[in-house]
Design an enzyme around this catalytic site. Structure first.
Site, mmCIF file in Angstrom:
data_model
loop_
_atom_site.group_PDB
_atom_site.id
_atom_site.type_symbol
_atom_site.label_atom_id
_atom_site.label_comp_id
_atom_site.label_asym_id
_atom_site.label_seq_id
_atom_site.Cartn_x
_atom_site.Cartn_y
_atom_site.Cartn_z
ATOM 1 N N GLY A 222 0.857 -1.196 0.000
ATOM 2 C CA GLY A 222 0.000 0.000 0.000
ATOM 3 C C GLY A 222 0.881 1.230 0.000
ATOM 4 O O GLY A 222 2.017 1.193 -0.481
ATOM 5 N N ARG A 223 0.362 2.309 0.554
ATOM 6 C CA ARG A 223 1.124 3.571 0.544
ATOM 7 C C ARG A 223 2.455 3.420 1.276
ATOM 8 O O ARG A 223 3.497 3.853 0.794
ATOM 9 C CB ARG A 223 0.330 4.671 1.236
ATOM 10 N N ARG B 68 0.722 -4.875 12.108
ATOM 11 C CA ARG B 68 0.015 -5.279 13.312
ATOM 12 C C ARG B 68 0.562 -6.626 13.777
ATOM 13 O O ARG B 68 0.775 -7.536 12.961
ATOM 14 C CB ARG B 68 -1.500 -5.406 13.048
ATOM 15 N N GLU C 43 -0.466 -5.649 23.022
ATOM 16 C CA GLU C 43 0.411 -4.528 23.383
ATOM 17 C C GLU C 43 -0.130 -3.837 24.623
ATOM 18 O O GLU C 43 -1.353 -3.733 24.766
ATOM 19 C CB GLU C 43 0.491 -3.534 22.220
ATOM 20 N N HIS D 292 5.714 0.098 19.205
ATOM 21 C CA HIS D 292 4.719 0.599 18.237
ATOM 22 C C HIS D 292 4.871 2.106 17.998
ATOM 23 O O HIS D 292 3.968 2.899 18.316
ATOM 24 C CB HIS D 292 3.299 0.265 18.709
ATOM 25 N N ILE D 293 6.024 2.460 17.405
ATOM 26 C CA ILE D 293 6.322 3.890 17.199
ATOM 27 C C ILE D 293 6.416 4.244 15.719
ATOM 28 O O ILE D 293 7.044 5.240 15.352
ATOM 29 C CB ILE D 293 7.633 4.304 17.914
ATOM 30 N N GLY D 294 5.764 3.444 14.863
ATOM 31 C CA GLY D 294 5.870 3.662 13.416
ATOM 32 C C GLY D 294 5.679 5.109 12.985
ATOM 33 O O GLY D 294 6.466 5.660 12.216
HETATM 34 C C1 DGY Z 1 -1.070 3.189 12.443
HETATM 35 O O1 DGY Z 1 -1.310 4.376 12.278
HETATM 36 O O2 DGY Z 1 -1.895 2.307 12.197
HETATM 37 C C2 DGY Z 1 0.298 2.855 12.945
HETATM 38 O O3 DGY Z 1 0.382 1.547 13.362
HETATM 39 C C3 DGY Z 1 0.704 3.824 14.037
HETATM 40 O O4 DGY Z 1 2.069 3.820 14.237
#
Ligand code: DGY
Length: 322
Positions: free
Chosen positions: A157-158, A239, A268, A287-289
């Protein structure tokens, strides 16, 4: 006329919220770090016209069946697996998420996690801090090359495309797996479509960026890790529930794969007794994406704008449509 009642499940910075206070009656859970208590969420959803939720809030039947005035749910994330979307839609509630504004930031983190795992950056940093560095040695903390290797992106995806763009800069061969072919990925990013099994077999880095759905849940399991190269590194920034964690642990312990970079986990937060944390070849992040100040602020603004638009009977900018 009274202003619509909006509840936000964490405390967001007042500088972001303040411009919306003239038109919205905004209430916030008074904590930034801790999630809203379930009883408060239920009580607030019961009186709210709109809510802003975090990915850790479960917006399920219990919430939705007791929210008679609720018109909009703005999730502060691109993923929305924490919300029962079908039920929300049945109740005529608009759900929005935060795509686009977090794409590049999440791709940076994903690629950084891949690099950190391949080059053993955390182990190396600990080595210096723990005062273990007594000599230079030819194979001291030697990792794996990233450049010119094969990256396999599951979920193009993006964010997957933004990761592929970074991989191009490292002269990587790019494979991808999606439900269908993606012309843009193939023509602009030079990515090659592969079946899931082919991708697992040929990639040096397997990167999971697929959203969590009934189809993707636990898609990485024992047999998937067995197919991967023994030198392969698995990266997950989507996820945790896309992976059977016990199977990943076993694959790492048995040397079926070489390492894992994980930003997400099935439950989490995890704690330091989580089996995967006992392995030095695992880099684990909380979870710091999308966690940069700029991006998180953009996500918060987008949530507020979306809510304002829905309450004004206009189209929100980023509506979830399934
Ligand atoms: C999201 O926005 O779904 C990401 O997992 C957040 O870091």
């Amino acid at each position: 006329m009274s202003k619509p009642y909006v509840f936000i499940t964490r405390t967001l910075p007042e500088t972001i919220v303040e411009p919306f206070r003239s038109s919205l009656d905004i209430h916030m859970w008074p904590k930034t770090e801790e999630p809203v208590e379930r009883s408060t969420l239920l009580a607030e959803a019961n009186k709210a016209n709109a809510i802003i939720t975090m990915l850790s809030d479960h917006i399920d039947e219990e919430v939705l069946e007791n929210a008679p005035r609720l018109q909009a749910i703005a999730n502060l994330a691109v993923g929305y697996d924490n919300i029962d979307i079908n039920l929300a839609h049945e109740h005529g509630i608009t759900v929005t998420n935060t795509p686009d504004v977090l794409t590049e930031t999440t791709a940076d983190l994903t690629f950084g996690l891949l690099m950190a795992t391949a080059r053993r950056l955390l182990e190396a940093s600990d080595y210096v801090r723990e005062d273990k560095w007594s000599n230079w040695a030819p194979l001291l903390l030697a990792g794996q090359d990233v450049h010119h290797k094969t990256i396999g992106i599951v979920g193009m995806g993006r964010i997957g495309k933004a990761v592929a763009h970074r991989a191009q800069g490292f002269h990587m061969n790019i494979l991808y797996h999606n439900r269908s072919h993606d012309e843009e990925a193939e023509q602009q990013l030079g990515a090659t479509y592969a079946s899931f099994d082919e991708l697992l077999e040929h990639s040096d880095f397997v990167v999971c960026l697929a959203p969590l759905t009934e189809q993707t849940k636990h898609m990485f399991h024992k047999a998937s890790f067995q197919r991967m190269k023994s030198s392969a590194i698995f990266v997950n920034a989507s996820r945790g529930a896309n992976v059977v964690e016990e199977d990943l642990y076993e694959a790492l312990v048995k040397g079926q794969i070489a390492g894992a970079g994980l930003d997400v986990f099935e439950e989490e937060p995890i704690h330091n007794d989580h089996p995967l944390l006992s392995l030095s070849q695992v880099v684990a992040l909380p979870h710091i994406g999308s966690a940069t100040i700029e991006t998180r602020q953009d996500m918060m603004k987008l949530c507020l704008e979306n809510i304002q638009l829905v309450l004004d009977n206009k189209q929100p900018k980023t509506k979830v449509t399934i």
